[in-house]
Design a protein around this motif. Structure first.
Motif, PDB file in Angstrom:
ATOM      1  N   VAL A  33       5.464  -5.786   7.305  1.00  0.00           N
ATOM      2  CA  VAL A  33       6.902  -6.082   7.277  1.00  0.00           C
ATOM      3  C   VAL A  33       7.269  -6.720   5.935  1.00  0.00           C
ATOM      4  O   VAL A  33       8.261  -6.333   5.302  1.00  0.00           O
ATOM      5  N   GLU A  34       6.466  -7.687   5.484  1.00  0.00           N
ATOM      6  CA  GLU A  34       6.728  -8.343   4.207  1.00  0.00           C
ATOM      7  C   GLU A  34       6.640  -7.345   3.057  1.00  0.00           C
ATOM      8  O   GLU A  34       7.439  -7.389   2.115  1.00  0.00           O
ATOM      9  N   ALA A  35       5.673  -6.441   3.128  1.00  0.00           N
ATOM     10  CA  ALA A  35       5.527  -5.417   2.087  1.00  0.00           C
ATOM     11  C   ALA A  35       6.762  -4.530   2.037  1.00  0.00           C
ATOM     12  O   ALA A  35       7.271  -4.217   0.953  1.00  0.00           O
ATOM     13  N   HIS A  36       7.250  -4.144   3.184  1.00  0.00           N
ATOM     14  CA  HIS A  36       8.436  -3.292   3.247  1.00  0.00           C
ATOM     15  C   HIS A  36       9.665  -4.027   2.707  1.00  0.00           C
ATOM     16  O   HIS A  36      10.465  -3.450   1.957  1.00  0.00           O
ATOM     17  N   LEU A  37       9.806  -5.294   3.069  1.00  0.00           N
ATOM     18  CA  LEU A  37      10.933  -6.087   2.568  1.00  0.00           C
ATOM     19  C   LEU A  37      10.859  -6.239   1.046  1.00  0.00           C
ATOM     20  O   LEU A  37      11.880  -6.180   0.357  1.00  0.00           O
ATOM     21  N   GLU A  38       9.652  -6.420   0.532  1.00  0.00           N
ATOM     22  CA  GLU A  38       9.464  -6.528  -0.926  1.00  0.00           C
ATOM     23  C   GLU A  38       9.921  -5.235  -1.608  1.00  0.00           C
ATOM     24  O   GLU A  38      10.622  -5.261  -2.612  1.00  0.00           O
ATOM     25  N   LEU A  39       9.536  -4.120  -1.043  1.00  0.00           N
ATOM     26  CA  LEU A  39       9.916  -2.825  -1.605  1.00  0.00           C
ATOM     27  C   LEU A  39      11.436  -2.627  -1.548  1.00  0.00           C
ATOM     28  O   LEU A  39      12.045  -2.174  -2.512  1.00  0.00           O
ATOM     29  N   GLU A  40      12.035  -2.993  -0.421  1.00  0.00           N
ATOM     30  CA  GLU A  40      13.482  -2.834  -0.261  1.00  0.00           C
ATOM     31  C   GLU A  40      14.287  -3.776  -1.160  1.00  0.00           C
ATOM     32  O   GLU A  40      15.455  -3.507  -1.429  1.00  0.00           O
ATOM     33  N   SER A  41      13.683  -4.852  -1.620  1.00  0.00           N
ATOM     34  CA  SER A  41      14.404  -5.821  -2.442  1.00  0.00           C
ATOM     35  C   SER A  41      14.876  -5.222  -3.764  1.00  0.00           C
ATOM     36  O   SER A  41      15.812  -5.719  -4.369  1.00  0.00           O
ATOM     37  N   GLY A  42      14.197  -4.169  -4.196  1.00  0.00           N
ATOM     38  CA  GLY A  42      14.559  -3.534  -5.454  1.00  0.00           C
ATOM     39  C   GLY A  42      14.100  -4.307  -6.680  1.00  0.00           C
ATOM     40  O   GLY A  42      14.433  -3.961  -7.802  1.00  0.00           O
ATOM     41  N   LYS A  43      13.332  -5.353  -6.474  1.00  0.00           N
ATOM     42  CA  LYS A  43      12.877  -6.187  -7.588  1.00  0.00           C
ATOM     43  C   LYS A  43      11.438  -5.889  -8.001  1.00  0.00           C
ATOM     44  O   LYS A  43      10.920  -6.530  -8.893  1.00  0.00           O
ATOM     45  N   THR A  44      10.821  -4.929  -7.356  1.00  0.00           N
ATOM     46  CA  THR A  44       9.437  -4.616  -7.682  1.00  0.00           C
ATOM     47  C   THR A  44       9.355  -3.770  -8.938  1.00  0.00           C
ATOM     48  O   THR A  44      10.202  -2.924  -9.202  1.00  0.00           O
ATOM     49  N   VAL A  45       8.345  -4.034  -9.702  1.00  0.00           N
ATOM     50  CA  VAL A  45       8.033  -3.219 -10.883  1.00  0.00           C
ATOM     51  C   VAL A  45       6.592  -2.788 -10.686  1.00  0.00           C
ATOM     52  O   VAL A  45       5.675  -3.585 -10.787  1.00  0.00           O
ATOM     53  N   GLY A  46       6.403  -1.535 -10.334  1.00  0.00           N
ATOM     54  CA  GLY A  46       5.070  -1.048 -10.048  1.00  0.00           C
ATOM     55  C   GLY A  46       4.955  -0.686  -8.583  1.00  0.00           C
ATOM     56  O   GLY A  46       5.953  -0.568  -7.864  1.00  0.00           O
ATOM     57  N   LYS A  47       3.739  -0.547  -8.146  1.00  0.00           N
ATOM     58  CA  LYS A  47       3.471  -0.095  -6.779  1.00  0.00           C
ATOM     59  C   LYS A  47       3.191  -1.272  -5.861  1.00  0.00           C
ATOM     60  O   LYS A  47       2.693  -2.306  -6.265  1.00  0.00           O
ATOM     61  N   ILE A  48       3.511  -1.074  -4.587  1.00  0.00           N
ATOM     62  CA  ILE A  48       3.158  -2.013  -3.536  1.00  0.00           C
ATOM     63  C   ILE A  48       1.969  -1.384  -2.806  1.00  0.00           C
ATOM     64  O   ILE A  48       2.036  -0.234  -2.377  1.00  0.00           O
ATOM     65  N   ILE A  49       0.900  -2.140  -2.679  1.00  0.00           N
ATOM     66  CA  ILE A  49      -0.311  -1.660  -2.013  1.00  0.00           C
ATOM     67  C   ILE A  49      -0.461  -2.372  -0.683  1.00  0.00           C
ATOM     68  O   ILE A  49      -0.326  -3.585  -0.608  1.00  0.00           O
ATOM     69  N   VAL A  50      -0.752  -1.608   0.374  1.00  0.00           N
ATOM     70  CA  VAL A  50      -1.052  -2.181   1.691  1.00  0.00           C
ATOM     71  C   VAL A  50      -2.488  -1.807   2.002  1.00  0.00           C
ATOM     72  O   VAL A  50      -2.846  -0.624   2.020  1.00  0.00           O
ATOM     73  N   THR A  51      -3.322  -2.829   2.201  1.00  0.00           N
ATOM     74  CA  THR A  51      -4.737  -2.581   2.450  1.00  0.00           C
ATOM     75  C   THR A  51      -5.023  -2.555   3.948  1.00  0.00           C
ATOM     76  O   THR A  51      -4.362  -3.233   4.734  1.00  0.00           O
ATOM     77  N   LEU A  52      -5.992  -1.762   4.330  1.00  0.00           N
ATOM     78  CA  LEU A  52      -6.419  -1.675   5.739  1.00  0.00           C
ATOM     79  C   LEU A  52      -7.645  -2.508   5.965  1.00  0.00           C
ATOM     80  O   LEU A  52      -8.443  -2.734   5.153  1.00  0.00           O
TER      81      LEU A  52
END
Length: 57
Positions: free
Chosen positions: A38-57
């Motif tokens: 959920v936090e990863a998705h919110l970070e992506l939606e914020s529009g403030k990311t520069v680069g990729k968001i990685i979610v590890t399993l």
């Protein structure tokens, strides 16, 4: 500066070669554990990311 043609972009082995040689570099903004999806998705939606968001399993 490196320019890659559209034909070369369709060849994943060429991209892998450039990554392995250090010519291309992936920029990772943040890494999240799967439990924080959920936090990863919110970070992506914020529009403030520069680069990729990685979610590890």
């Amino acid at each position: 500066m490196l320019f890659v043609s559209s034909v070369e972009r369709k060849r994943p082995e060429y991209s892998k070669k450039l990554l392995d040689e250090g010519v291309l570099k992936a920029h990772v903004c943040k890494t999240f554990p799967f439990a924080e999806m959920v936090e990863a998705h919110l970070e992506l939606e914020s529009g403030k990311t520069v680069g990729k968001i990685i979610v590890t399993l």
